[in-house]
Design a protein around this motif. Structure first.
Motif, PDB file in Angstrom:
ATOM      1  N   GLN A  35      -6.383  -6.329 -14.567  1.00 49.23           N
ATOM      2  CA  GLN A  35      -4.975  -6.195 -14.238  1.00 49.23           C
ATOM      3  C   GLN A  35      -4.792  -6.350 -12.736  1.00 49.23           C
ATOM      4  O   GLN A  35      -5.500  -5.735 -11.954  1.00 49.23           O
ATOM      5  CB  GLN A  35      -4.453  -4.833 -14.680  1.00 49.23           C
ATOM      6  N   VAL A  36      -3.829  -7.149 -12.347  1.00 42.33           N
ATOM      7  CA  VAL A  36      -3.587  -7.387 -10.933  1.00 42.33           C
ATOM      8  C   VAL A  36      -2.664  -6.318 -10.379  1.00 42.33           C
ATOM      9  O   VAL A  36      -1.648  -5.984 -10.987  1.00 42.33           O
ATOM     10  CB  VAL A  36      -2.959  -8.780 -10.734  1.00 42.33           C
ATOM     11  N   GLN A  37      -3.042  -5.789  -9.249  1.00 46.21           N
ATOM     12  CA  GLN A  37      -2.214  -4.781  -8.587  1.00 46.21           C
ATOM     13  C   GLN A  37      -2.193  -5.025  -7.095  1.00 46.21           C
ATOM     14  O   GLN A  37      -3.155  -5.533  -6.516  1.00 46.21           O
ATOM     15  CB  GLN A  37      -2.782  -3.374  -8.832  1.00 46.21           C
ATOM     16  N   LEU A  38      -1.078  -4.629  -6.484  1.00 43.32           N
ATOM     17  CA  LEU A  38      -0.992  -4.544  -5.035  1.00 43.32           C
ATOM     18  C   LEU A  38      -0.973  -3.066  -4.688  1.00 43.32           C
ATOM     19  O   LEU A  38      -0.143  -2.320  -5.210  1.00 43.32           O
ATOM     20  CB  LEU A  38       0.272  -5.209  -4.507  1.00 43.32           C
ATOM     21  N   VAL A  39      -1.879  -2.660  -3.831  1.00 42.55           N
ATOM     22  CA  VAL A  39      -2.006  -1.241  -3.485  1.00 42.55           C
ATOM     23  C   VAL A  39      -1.864  -1.084  -1.981  1.00 42.55           C
ATOM     24  O   VAL A  39      -2.657  -1.630  -1.209  1.00 42.55           O
ATOM     25  CB  VAL A  39      -3.353  -0.671  -3.948  1.00 42.55           C
ATOM     26  N   GLU A  40      -0.822  -0.324  -1.579  1.00 45.49           N
ATOM     27  CA  GLU A  40      -0.586  -0.071  -0.161  1.00 45.49           C
ATOM     28  C   GLU A  40      -1.250   1.235   0.248  1.00 45.49           C
ATOM     29  O   GLU A  40      -1.426   2.148  -0.567  1.00 45.49           O
ATOM     30  CB  GLU A  40       0.908   0.033   0.161  1.00 45.49           C
ATOM     31  N   SER A  41      -1.549   1.335   1.520  1.00 47.26           N
ATOM     32  CA  SER A  41      -2.054   2.578   2.104  1.00 47.26           C
ATOM     33  C   SER A  41      -1.736   2.565   3.593  1.00 47.26           C
ATOM     34  O   SER A  41      -1.360   1.530   4.153  1.00 47.26           O
ATOM     35  CB  SER A  41      -3.561   2.722   1.874  1.00 47.26           C
TER      36      SER A  41
END
Length: 120
Positions: free
Chosen positions: A1-7
């Motif tokens: 599953q493709v995700q964009l994860v910010e931090s």
């Protein structure tokens, strides 16, 4: 599953700095143009900066000269270095990217957002 994860969000005093990161997870993904948006309370979401796959950049006038967008294509990661922060930069920051996913094709993806709060 493709995700964009910010931090990288957080609380900082006016004049301080933060560095946001956005990682596109998933194998063999190719990212085209990537964007940082932000949304302050009771305001519309606005485009802060974007960067193309070859590194061309552009900025919202109010952040130009203070923010720097960059990316590491090998890591499918985008960054936003924010310096000289002001109270009006307080918002939830979202990354957005046009990705080409093997077996799926091109699509637009959003991260979940990271809160940036600048105290005056």
């Amino acid at each position: 599953q493709v995700q964009l994860v910010e931090s990288g969000g957080g609380l900082v005093q006016a004049g301080g700095s933060l560095r946001l990161s956005c990682v596109a997870s998933g194998t063999s993904i190719r990212a085209n143009t990537m964007y940082w948006f932000r949304q302050a309370p009771e305001k519309q979401r606005e485009l802060v900066a974007w960067i193309t796959s070859i590194g061309s950049t552009n900025y919202l006038d109010s952040v130009r000269g203070r923010f720097t967008i960059s990316r590491d294509n090998a890591k499918n990661t985008m960054y936003l270095q924010m310096n000289s922060l002001k109270a009006e930069d307080t918002a939830i920051y979202y990354c957005n990217a046009h990705l080409i996913v093997p077996g799926v094709g091109p699509g637009e993806y959003w991260g979940q957002g990271t809160q940036v709060t600048v105290s005056s």
